[in-house]
Write a protein that holds these residues in place. Structure first.
Motif, PDB file in Angstrom:
ATOM      1  N   TYR A  26       0.820  -1.233   0.000  1.00 15.76           N
ATOM      2  CA  TYR A  26       0.000   0.000   0.000  1.00 15.76           C
ATOM      3  C   TYR A  26       0.845   1.269   0.000  1.00 15.76           C
ATOM      4  N   GLU A  27       2.177   1.117  -0.035  1.00 17.36           N
ATOM      5  CA  GLU A  27       3.046   2.293   0.080  1.00 17.36           C
ATOM      6  C   GLU A  27       2.761   3.274  -1.058  1.00 17.36           C
ATOM      7  N   GLY A  28       2.546   4.522  -0.694  1.00 16.24           N
ATOM      8  CA  GLY A  28       2.335   5.567  -1.700  1.00 16.24           C
ATOM      9  C   GLY A  28       0.867   5.759  -2.092  1.00 16.24           C
ATOM     10  N   ASP A  61      13.241  -2.365   2.081  1.00 15.57           N
ATOM     11  CA  ASP A  61      14.454  -1.747   2.653  1.00 15.57           C
ATOM     12  C   ASP A  61      14.391  -1.618   4.179  1.00 15.57           C
ATOM     13  N   ASP A  62      13.180  -1.371   4.712  1.00 16.17           N
ATOM     14  CA  ASP A  62      13.040  -1.180   6.174  1.00 16.17           C
ATOM     15  C   ASP A  62      13.613  -2.389   6.932  1.00 16.17           C
ATOM     16  N   SER A  63      13.146  -3.575   6.544  1.00 12.17           N
ATOM     17  CA  SER A  63      13.592  -4.799   7.232  1.00 12.17           C
ATOM     18  C   SER A  63      14.999  -5.186   6.812  1.00 12.17           C
ATOM     19  N   GLY A 292      -0.102   6.553   2.421  1.00 18.54           N
ATOM     20  CA  GLY A 292       1.216   7.188   2.434  1.00 18.54           C
ATOM     21  C   GLY A 292       2.320   6.164   2.607  1.00 18.54           C
ATOM     22  N   ASP A 293       3.227   6.436   3.555  1.00 13.73           N
ATOM     23  CA  ASP A 293       4.383   5.558   3.743  1.00 13.73           C
ATOM     24  C   ASP A 293       3.998   4.363   4.622  1.00 13.73           C
ATOM     25  N   THR A 294       3.105   3.550   4.097  1.00 16.19           N
ATOM     26  CA  THR A 294       2.477   2.489   4.911  1.00 16.19           C
ATOM     27  C   THR A 294       3.440   1.417   5.414  1.00 16.19           C
ATOM     28  N   ASP A 295       4.424   1.018   4.568  1.00 15.45           N
ATOM     29  CA  ASP A 295       5.322  -0.043   5.052  1.00 15.45           C
ATOM     30  C   ASP A 295       6.109   0.451   6.259  1.00 15.45           C
ATOM     31  N   THR A 296       6.567   1.691   6.167  1.00 17.96           N
ATOM     32  CA  THR A 296       7.436   2.227   7.214  1.00 17.96           C
ATOM     33  C   THR A 296       6.646   2.588   8.477  1.00 17.96           C
ATOM     34  N   ILE A 297       5.484   3.186   8.304  1.00 18.61           N
ATOM     35  CA  ILE A 297       4.697   3.555   9.498  1.00 18.61           C
ATOM     36  C   ILE A 297       4.177   2.286  10.192  1.00 18.61           C
TER      37      ILE A 297
HETATM   38 MG    MG Z   1       8.320   3.201   3.321  1.00 12.04          MG
END
Ligand code: MG
Ligand code: F2R
Ligand code: MG
Length: 345
Positions: A26-28, A61-63, A292-297
């Protein structure tokens, strides 16, 4: 209680991974419409509850960067920023399509040639006309540091700054990583069988950001006051539009770290159109509905919530759908051994 701590260390590492895997498709995108929330609910019901083996959900990239940092700490038994940089670059070149930020890619490419003590900090300083990055990439990968320094606040601050500066030199990027690390450290020390005192949790963060005392930490303080107001609102509908407007959902650290903290805190109680009794699931699912920045949040909210509740709150079915989940659990165990060996140092 070692069993609880083990559960919490695993929960932190797996919170990063699960939030990232669930959030990245869902990012973006925009915040989810009512219909899309229903679709998300059904998808998550299936992922959390069914034994049916879904195709593996891959991480981003987060993980990847969280994993590289943790493996460096475990291997070196201390923070060695040159080794961290080498591992970041290696893991990028093993799989460059994990959705890295543009500034971070520039740094990783420069490290590929050669990296040592003299040049490790240079590429980050040159980014964005010398301003440095205020992206949330510092915060998204910081979880191993509060595990490493779980009992020592000064050490936490020092190590967060040291490691963040090799990719993010803008004060907002560094303070975002500090805030995320403090939130994880606080969660690790709380007892999940007792009701969380939400307002104390935020007040402690505010007072720690206040002590940092620079201009950007004041901006974080302001966001945390908004978190406190929003979380204290009654009713079961934390209006996503207002949350996004007041806290943000972007790739900037200032517009995502306080948001992740809000998701964790607000998920302590029911949220309309999220059907689950599991507050850890609720935190991640709610983070995704913000868009928005769903993976990171979702990953940052997952790390804080995982540090509080522990890994047993994740269903084994869900875990088994995620790339390398057993490795992340093992890293949690190794981080605990390392943290224990550090306590009397
Ligand atoms: Mg992200
Ligand atoms: N990069 C993404 N997502 C977008 C593309 C992925 C997409 N799914 C795809 O397949 O292509 N996600 C990842 O990046 C975020 C973490 O970013 P990080 O590591 O902080 O990178 P960077 O480049 O340093 O900062 C991100 C962007 O923010 C803007 N920016 C930062 N500092 C700035 C400054 N001083 N002046 C102007 N702009 C600045 C830039 O646009 C940067 O590229 C996470 O979401 C992770 O999941
Ligand atoms: Mg990502």
């Amino acid at each position: 209680d070692t069993a609880l701590l083990k559960n919490k260390f695993r929960g932190t590492m797996l919170g990063v991974l699960i939030g990232d895997c669930l959030g990245s498709p869902y990012e973006g995108l925009e915040k989810l419409s009512r219909l899309k929330k229903t679709v998300l609910q059904r998808k998550h019901d299936k992922l959390w509850e069914t034994k049916f083996r879904e195709p593996v959900m891959t991480y981003t990239d987060d993980s990847a960067m969280t994993r590289a940092l943790a493996e460096s700490l475990i291997e070196k038994r201390d923070l060695d920023i040159v080794d961290v940089a080498q591992r970041f670059a290696k893991s990028y070149y093993e799989n460059p399509d994990r959705g890295y930020g543009a500034g971070t890619i520039t740094i990783l490419k420069q490290w590929k040639e050669h990296v040592d003590e003299t040049n490790v900090k240079i590429p980050a300083k040159n980014l964005f006309d010398g301003l440095g990055s205020y992206g949330n990439g510092g915060a998204m990968k910081i979880a191993p540091v509060p595990l490493f320094a779980y009992n020592n606040y000064d050490k936490l601050l020092h190590y967060v700054k040291e490691v963040t500066k090799i990719t993010h030199t803008h004060e907002l990027g560094i303070n975002g990583a500090i805030l995320q690390a403090i939130a994880i450290q606080q969660s690790l020390h709380l007892n999940p069988s007792e009701e969380l005192n939400v307002s104390n949790f935020v007040d402690n963060l505010i007072s720690k950001m206040d002590k940092i005392g620079d201009d950007s930490s004041q901006l974080y303080k302001e966001r945390l006051s908004i978190v406190k107001n929003l979380v204290s609102e009654e009713g079961d509908d934390p209006n996503e539009e207002r949350v996004v407007q007041e806290l943000g959902n972007s790739i900037r650290a200032l517009e995502s770290v306080p948001t992740a903290i809000f998701c964790f805190l607000r998920a302590q109680r029911r949220i309309r159109r999220i059907r689950t009794d599991n507050p850890l699931r609720r935190a991640i699912q709610y983070a995704i509905t913000l868009g928005g920045d769903t993976d990171t949040i979702a990953s940052m909210a997952g790390a804080i919530a995982g540090a509080f509740y522990g890994y047993e709150k994740f269903s084994i079915q869900l875990l088994s759908h995620c790339e390398e989940w057993e490795l992340f659990r093992e890293i949690g165990d190794k981080m605990l051994d390392l943290a224990m060996s550090q306590i009397n140092k």
